[in-house]
Write an enzyme that holds these catalytic residues in place. Sequence first.
Site, PDB file in Angstrom:
ATOM      1  N   LEU A   1       6.522  -4.654 -12.375  1.00 37.67           N
ATOM      2  CA  LEU A   1       6.552  -6.040 -11.922  1.00 37.67           C
ATOM      3  C   LEU A   1       7.962  -6.608 -12.024  1.00 37.67           C
ATOM      4  O   LEU A   1       8.451  -6.854 -13.125  1.00 37.67           O
ATOM      5  CB  LEU A   1       5.610  -6.905 -12.774  1.00 37.67           C
TER       6      LEU A   1
ATOM      7  N   CYS B   1       9.409  -0.791  -2.015  1.00 34.43           N
ATOM      8  CA  CYS B   1      10.051  -2.112  -2.070  1.00 34.43           C
ATOM      9  C   CYS B   1      10.389  -2.587  -0.649  1.00 34.43           C
ATOM     10  O   CYS B   1      11.113  -1.905   0.081  1.00 34.43           O
ATOM     11  CB  CYS B   1      11.315  -2.055  -2.920  1.00 34.43           C
TER      12      CYS B   1
ATOM     13  N   GLY C   1      -3.770  -2.866  -4.283  1.00 35.57           N
ATOM     14  CA  GLY C   1      -3.861  -3.972  -3.337  1.00 35.57           C
ATOM     15  C   GLY C   1      -5.138  -4.772  -3.450  1.00 35.57           C
ATOM     16  O   GLY C   1      -6.227  -4.209  -3.388  1.00 35.57           O
ATOM     17  N   ASP C   2      -5.002  -6.090  -3.648  1.00 37.28           N
ATOM     18  CA  ASP C   2      -6.126  -7.035  -3.596  1.00 37.28           C
ATOM     19  C   ASP C   2      -7.193  -6.786  -4.655  1.00 37.28           C
ATOM     20  O   ASP C   2      -8.385  -6.881  -4.376  1.00 37.28           O
ATOM     21  CB  ASP C   2      -6.775  -7.013  -2.207  1.00 37.28           C
TER      22      ASP C   2
END
Length: 659
Positions: free
Chosen positions: A317, A401, A503-504
């Site tokens: 992160l 990235c 993801g999600d």
Amino acid sequence: FLASKEQFHAYLRAGGEPGGEPGGQAGNEGEEEGEEKKEEEEEVDSCQSEPPAKRVRSEDLGQDGESREDAGAAEKEPGERKRARGQNKSRPCMKPNHYEQSRLCPSVTQGCAEKCYFGPRCRFLHDVGEYMAAKPADLGRSCVLFETFGKCIYSVTCRFAQAHLGDGYQNIVNTDLAKQWEGKSLVRNNLSKDLQHQLRKRKFIFKKADEYLRGLAKPHGNGGKGGKAKGCSTEEQEASDCSTPQEALGDSPECPVLPEQGDDPRLDALQSPGPTSGEEPSSIKTAGPVTDEDIIKLRSCEKRKLEIQGKLYLAPLTTCGNLPFRRICKRFGADVTCGEMAVCTNLLQGQSSEWALLKRHHTEDIFGVQLEGAFPDTMTKCAELLNQTIEVDFVDINVGCPIDLVYKKGGGCALMTRSNKFEQIVRGMNSVLDVPLTVKIRTGVQEKINVAHKIIPKIREWGASMVTLHGRSREQRYTRGADWDYIAECAKIASPMPLFGNGDILSYEDANRAMQMGVSGIMIARQVPVGALIKPWLFTEIKEQRHWDISSSERLDILKDFTNYGLEHWGSDTQGVEKTRKFLLEWLSFLCRYIPVGLLEYLPQKINERPPYYMGRDYLETLMASQNVDDWIKISELLLGPVPTSFTFLPKHKANSYR
């Protein structure tokens, strides 16, 4: 619980007192309608207005007030943006100027004032009485460092010094408690002064990396055109025709060892083939092999295995994935943690700020680091450097990235279109590492052209131990949902190599659906939209298979723990306090998106949904739901005391910059 924007802000400005019950329903606010109308203009003038949706024009952002005016230069780019996304690249400098004013000499703090490091040229104060007269008031009566370790190394400079200062400003030590921690290493992977000196003077020897890079420079029977790693198959050089090859991008002299001149693999290898001048390793005579490793190269099947299938993986992160935040997630059930993305060239230059991203807390039992780079020489050397100097369980390559700063230099997502360089990097790093090598990728570069399924078999052949796939392309960024059907397809292609999906993920139902797709595990990430930063207790929900209706007081306790971890990590002096505040505010810009379970019409909360204005069940819950920067600062003041004069803050991500 629904409320209008005016009702919401009027309630927070009044401290939750008007309207009867704290956190009252929207109907209870009717009595204040007249007052709210009067305050509406004042709200706009005082930079309190918030856009109701994510779509907002750049010229509107310029009316946000003091912080947005400072960042106004970023909004004058040609071509107005229709979305508030990406980074605030022209943020105001948030480092208070008073750091350097009336600062006490470190020799005095460490109890050796007679041996000042700077001698007669020292510009810091040596008179403790003079320093204490100008020092701001303490922020609290208890010091977390003194209570935890029995001693506060910041002595009189601590902003909580009254807890451990005796007569004559003497620093009190709890001997019994201090002995319990004596000799214990709480944080590992620190950069020593000796290693930093070697890197800055370019005296660190990269034996394995140089050997691999010399092999790249040799022609392999293809007409003198080298570039393929040793032992690689003659596969196509480009992964797809989805975009223009980025072979010429990023050729800048940023390499700390020798500058990059081009994209020719032979030049990449010849840049730093041997030791620097003044060293004569070839003249050293040895008596022969000492260990089996000198005779027989370690095979991939003999390397340490990365057994994390089925575990919860906290993604690397940037900005917010610092050590204190990882400690919070670890406490809530994260199994695998990874440091923030580190740029390989900065690590090779011995930059302290970059090496700080590699630090590992002793509670992180499975920990890895993520590297970003565009060329095989710097990435391979950096891998060998870390292999010799720090303790990690795996090393991850960032090939996902999407930001322009990285992409235009050929790193991040650009490596997916530079398969030749990508292969050299993976093979080179794998050859010098004793720990597993993993790769994090996206579905592709362009929105409607997926290429991950073509690249994953190659990554497996090149020697990577695991792949993590984020179900979005670079162009999509975070504007659409992750494509889990495509992730499931890639998981079958990757077998037997483990593939983690990303993801999600914002609830245990999302995690269960993801695991049914056939992935080896899931990565809980932080980007917009975020999972772990919106609700770090998500790991507990997944493991206990329940929705946690966490109260505002429990959430405040989490923030208290974060500030304590931050003061322990960054320091309890003025600089450490303000650094902790900065990262707390960055995290609050994500935390405000959480909607309490008890207020939802249906479960679970969807990660891309933005709620209307609503009143919480108490004042603190309503305050935590605010997307107003001033309210985030108010929360930080509850934990870290008042902010310095002329303090400003603007979140790093534009999607969080609601005013």
